[in-house]
Design a protein around this motif. Structure first.
Motif, PDB file in Angstrom:
ATOM      1  N   THR A   1       0.793  -1.214   0.000  1.00 17.18           N
ATOM      2  CA  THR A   1       0.000   0.000   0.000  1.00 17.18           C
ATOM      3  C   THR A   1       0.831   1.271   0.000  1.00 17.18           C
ATOM      4  O   THR A   1       0.293   2.343  -0.190  1.00 17.18           O
ATOM      5  N   ARG A   2       2.104   1.186   0.244  1.00 19.10           N
ATOM      6  CA  ARG A   2       2.879   2.409   0.397  1.00 19.10           C
ATOM      7  C   ARG A   2       4.237   2.253  -0.279  1.00 19.10           C
ATOM      8  O   ARG A   2       4.846   1.206  -0.227  1.00 19.10           O
ATOM      9  N   GLY A   3       4.700   3.324  -0.916  1.00 28.09           N
ATOM     10  CA  GLY A   3       6.024   3.318  -1.491  1.00 28.09           C
ATOM     11  C   GLY A   3       7.064   3.668  -0.448  1.00 28.09           C
ATOM     12  O   GLY A   3       6.760   3.896   0.720  1.00 28.09           O
ATOM     13  N   GLY A   4       8.320   3.769  -0.874  1.00 28.93           N
ATOM     14  CA  GLY A   4       9.397   4.091   0.050  1.00 28.93           C
ATOM     15  C   GLY A   4      10.170   2.847   0.441  1.00 28.93           C
ATOM     16  O   GLY A   4       9.961   1.760  -0.073  1.00 28.93           O
ATOM     17  N   ALA A   5      11.094   3.015   1.381  1.00 28.54           N
ATOM     18  CA  ALA A   5      11.963   1.920   1.813  1.00 28.54           C
ATOM     19  C   ALA A   5      11.237   1.002   2.783  1.00 28.54           C
ATOM     20  O   ALA A   5      10.571   1.452   3.717  1.00 28.54           O
ATOM     21  N   TRP A   6      11.374  -0.298   2.577  1.00 31.64           N
ATOM     22  CA  TRP A   6      10.776  -1.296   3.448  1.00 31.64           C
ATOM     23  C   TRP A   6      11.863  -2.142   4.078  1.00 31.64           C
ATOM     24  O   TRP A   6      12.936  -2.346   3.498  1.00 31.64           O
ATOM     25  N   VAL A   7      11.563  -2.640   5.266  1.00 29.69           N
ATOM     26  CA  VAL A   7      12.476  -3.502   6.013  1.00 29.69           C
ATOM     27  C   VAL A   7      11.750  -4.809   6.291  1.00 29.69           C
ATOM     28  O   VAL A   7      10.606  -4.813   6.745  1.00 29.69           O
ATOM     29  N   SER A   8      12.418  -5.934   6.027  1.00 27.19           N
ATOM     30  CA  SER A   8      11.829  -7.238   6.283  1.00 27.19           C
ATOM     31  C   SER A   8      12.357  -7.784   7.593  1.00 27.19           C
ATOM     32  O   SER A   8      13.565  -7.953   7.761  1.00 27.19           O
ATOM     33  N   LEU A   9      11.457  -8.029   8.557  1.00 31.04           N
ATOM     34  CA  LEU A   9      11.837  -8.683   9.804  1.00 31.04           C
ATOM     35  C   LEU A   9      12.132 -10.132   9.455  1.00 31.04           C
ATOM     36  O   LEU A   9      11.245 -10.877   9.057  1.00 31.04           O
ATOM     37  N   PHE A  10      13.375 -10.556   9.632  1.00 31.05           N
ATOM     38  CA  PHE A  10      13.862 -11.742   8.935  1.00 31.05           C
ATOM     39  C   PHE A  10      14.711 -12.619   9.831  1.00 31.05           C
ATOM     40  O   PHE A  10      15.636 -12.146  10.492  1.00 31.05           O
TER      41      PHE A  10
ATOM     42  N   ALA B   1      16.204   6.912  10.024  1.00 31.97           N
ATOM     43  CA  ALA B   1      16.997   8.127   9.860  1.00 31.97           C
ATOM     44  C   ALA B   1      17.776   8.107   8.554  1.00 31.97           C
ATOM     45  O   ALA B   1      18.014   9.160   7.942  1.00 31.97           O
ATOM     46  N   ASP B   2      18.162   6.899   8.104  1.00 36.70           N
ATOM     47  CA  ASP B   2      18.939   6.772   6.871  1.00 36.70           C
ATOM     48  C   ASP B   2      18.070   6.554   5.632  1.00 36.70           C
ATOM     49  O   ASP B   2      18.391   7.057   4.550  1.00 36.70           O
ATOM     50  N   LEU B   3      16.976   5.801   5.794  1.00 33.69           N
ATOM     51  CA  LEU B   3      16.224   5.329   4.637  1.00 33.69           C
ATOM     52  C   LEU B   3      14.816   5.890   4.520  1.00 33.69           C
ATOM     53  O   LEU B   3      14.181   5.707   3.492  1.00 33.69           O
ATOM     54  N   SER B   4      14.313   6.510   5.574  1.00 32.82           N
ATOM     55  CA  SER B   4      12.902   6.909   5.626  1.00 32.82           C
ATOM     56  C   SER B   4      12.011   5.683   5.424  1.00 32.82           C
ATOM     57  O   SER B   4      11.395   5.487   4.380  1.00 32.82           O
ATOM     58  N   VAL B   5      11.989   4.840   6.445  1.00 33.89           N
ATOM     59  CA  VAL B   5      11.296   3.549   6.377  1.00 33.89           C
ATOM     60  C   VAL B   5       9.796   3.750   6.238  1.00 33.89           C
ATOM     61  O   VAL B   5       9.173   4.486   7.004  1.00 33.89           O
ATOM     62  N   ALA B   6       9.216   3.074   5.257  1.00 34.46           N
ATOM     63  CA  ALA B   6       7.774   3.146   5.033  1.00 34.46           C
ATOM     64  C   ALA B   6       7.027   2.033   5.742  1.00 34.46           C
ATOM     65  O   ALA B   6       5.847   2.196   6.084  1.00 34.46           O
ATOM     66  N   GLY B   7       7.684   0.881   5.941  1.00 42.73           N
ATOM     67  CA  GLY B   7       6.986  -0.232   6.575  1.00 42.73           C
ATOM     68  C   GLY B   7       7.892  -1.423   6.781  1.00 42.73           C
ATOM     69  O   GLY B   7       9.051  -1.423   6.341  1.00 42.73           O
TER      70      GLY B   7
ATOM     71  N   GLU C   1      11.720  -7.486  24.677  1.00 43.93           N
ATOM     72  CA  GLU C   1      12.361  -8.085  23.516  1.00 43.93           C
ATOM     73  C   GLU C   1      12.205  -7.220  22.269  1.00 43.93           C
ATOM     74  O   GLU C   1      13.048  -7.250  21.372  1.00 43.93           O
ATOM     75  N   LEU C   2      11.133  -6.443  22.213  1.00 46.41           N
ATOM     76  CA  LEU C   2      10.871  -5.624  21.035  1.00 46.41           C
ATOM     77  C   LEU C   2      11.745  -4.376  20.989  1.00 46.41           C
ATOM     78  O   LEU C   2      11.958  -3.798  19.914  1.00 46.41           O
ATOM     79  N   GLU C   3      12.262  -3.959  22.133  1.00 45.78           N
ATOM     80  CA  GLU C   3      12.976  -2.690  22.199  1.00 45.78           C
ATOM     81  C   GLU C   3      14.168  -2.602  21.245  1.00 45.78           C
ATOM     82  O   GLU C   3      14.332  -1.585  20.563  1.00 45.78           O
ATOM     83  N   PRO C   4      15.040  -3.630  21.166  1.00 47.43           N
ATOM     84  CA  PRO C   4      16.186  -3.492  20.251  1.00 47.43           C
ATOM     85  C   PRO C   4      15.770  -3.454  18.788  1.00 47.43           C
ATOM     86  O   PRO C   4      16.419  -2.790  17.980  1.00 47.43           O
ATOM     87  N   MET C   5      14.682  -4.165  18.434  1.00 50.89           N
ATOM     88  CA  MET C   5      14.184  -4.087  17.064  1.00 50.89           C
ATOM     89  C   MET C   5      13.695  -2.676  16.753  1.00 50.89           C
ATOM     90  O   MET C   5      14.016  -2.110  15.698  1.00 50.89           O
ATOM     91  N   GLU C   6      12.937  -2.114  17.674  1.00 56.69           N
ATOM     92  CA  GLU C   6      12.410  -0.773  17.448  1.00 56.69           C
ATOM     93  C   GLU C   6      13.544   0.251  17.341  1.00 56.69           C
ATOM     94  O   GLU C   6      13.508   1.152  16.486  1.00 56.69           O
ATOM     95  N   ALA C   7      14.551   0.103  18.189  1.00 57.66           N
ATOM     96  CA  ALA C   7      15.698   1.016  18.125  1.00 57.66           C
ATOM     97  C   ALA C   7      16.411   0.899  16.784  1.00 57.66           C
ATOM     98  O   ALA C   7      16.803   1.913  16.182  1.00 57.66           O
ATOM     99  N   ALA C   8      16.577  -0.329  16.298  1.00 60.47           N
ATOM    100  CA  ALA C   8      17.233  -0.529  15.002  1.00 60.47           C
ATOM    101  C   ALA C   8      16.419   0.088  13.878  1.00 60.47           C
ATOM    102  O   ALA C   8      16.976   0.685  12.943  1.00 60.47           O
ATOM    103  N   LEU C   9      15.095  -0.043  13.951  1.00 61.43           N
ATOM    104  CA  LEU C   9      14.246   0.550  12.921  1.00 61.43           C
ATOM    105  C   LEU C   9      14.299   2.077  12.959  1.00 61.43           C
ATOM    106  O   LEU C   9      14.257   2.734  11.913  1.00 61.43           O
ATOM    107  N   ARG C  10      14.403   2.642  14.156  1.00 65.63           N
ATOM    108  CA  ARG C  10      14.537   4.105  14.243  1.00 65.63           C
ATOM    109  C   ARG C  10      15.843   4.557  13.587  1.00 65.63           C
ATOM    110  O   ARG C  10      15.878   5.574  12.882  1.00 65.63           O
ATOM    111  N   ASP C  11      16.913   3.797  13.810  1.00 68.74           N
ATOM    112  CA  ASP C  11      18.183   4.134  13.167  1.00 68.74           C
ATOM    113  C   ASP C  11      18.071   4.021  11.653  1.00 68.74           C
ATOM    114  O   ASP C  11      18.572   4.884  10.908  1.00 68.74           O
ATOM    115  N   LEU C  12      17.417   2.956  11.177  1.00 65.25           N
ATOM    116  CA  LEU C  12      17.247   2.789   9.736  1.00 65.25           C
ATOM    117  C   LEU C  12      16.377   3.888   9.155  1.00 65.25           C
ATOM    118  O   LEU C  12      16.614   4.360   8.034  1.00 65.25           O
TER     119      LEU C  12
END
Length: 242
Positions: free
Chosen positions: A6-15, A105-111, A92-103
């Motif tokens: 539904t949205r353009g931009g940079a996406w990150v796959s929880l993998f 800042a670099d990529l403008s994560v859409a989802g 357990e979610l905190e380090p994932m959320e922190a990593a996504l915030r860092d990403l």
């Protein structure tokens, strides 16, 4: 949450490299989502939120897929002081959320993409995280029929190895077994007899995708097996791209 792009931009796959997160990634790529990073959280013990065994293999999978991998290491993972399962899941979610915030800042994560099938525990926390970050969640497995999903994975060409088992009816012979149609038939029987989830959603078993249509090269595994009581796992001794 959506199962559509539904949205353009940079996406990150929880993998993790397991079948469910790999299928979510594959479906995202098929849908045209520009997945620019994979994100793996390594854990040092049992986890309510994450796939646990052999997450180090995610690096090889990422190399085959051709998408850079961001890894959250055990030193960054602090849930040991949680007083109950709800608190542990949040921690357990905190380090994932922190990593996504860092990403972001670099990529403008859409989802982000996620491979949850039925776990409200996991999905509600990931949804809440996405709300806090102001991003979308692509969850193409959510509330789908497990057998149908498994058959779709096999039809697409996924090659899946079982890494860990921890459920009645799953003995040591399942360690290292391919999740093929014969295995699915056996799992259906075990579901009827013991309630085993066909996709292992309740932690009954964990997997790793060694090849698939989203990968340029397959992965060969060499391993030893460990068994204790009513559970066991493989310990990978060597892994390499074909």
């Amino acid at each position: 949450m959506t199962d559509d792009a539904t949205r353009g931009g940079a996406w990150v796959s929880l993998f993790s490299g397991g079948k469910d997160s790999s299928w979510a990634l594959y479906r995202a790529l098929e849908s045209g989502l520009p997945v620019e990073r994979l994100l793996t959280v390594h854990t040092t013990g049992d986890s309510y939120m994450y796939h646990v065994p052999e997450t180090e293999l995610a690096g090889l999978a990422a190399e085959s897929i051709g998408i850079p991998l961001v890894e959250v290491e055990p030193d960054d993972f602090r849930a040991a002081d949680a007083v109950d399962s709800a608190a542990q899941g949040d921690a357990e979610l905190e380090p994932m959320e922190a990593a996504l915030r860092d990403l972001d800042a670099d990529l403008s994560v859409a989802g982000v993409t996620a491979g949850a099938v039925e776990s409200e525990y996991q999905t509600s926390r990931i949804e809440a995280m996405c709300d806090r970050l102001g991003i979308d969640l692509f969850a193409p497995l959510w509330q789908r029929d497990p057998m149908t999903l498994a058959e779709e994975m096999l039809d697409a060409g996924f090659e899946v190895t079982i890494l860990q088992v921890a459920a009645a009816g799953l003995d040591e012979s399942w360690l290292g077994r391919s999740l093929d149609r014969d295995a699915l038939a056996d799992l259906a029987d075990l579901h009827d007899e013991y309630g085993v989830h066909v996709l292992g959603e309740g932690g009954e078993f964990e997997t790793f995708v060694t090849n698939g249509p989203h990968m340029d090269r397959g992965i060969e595994l060499e391993y030893d097996t460990e068994w204790s009581g009513n559970r066991g796992r493989i310990r990978v001794t060597d892994a390499r791209l074909d």
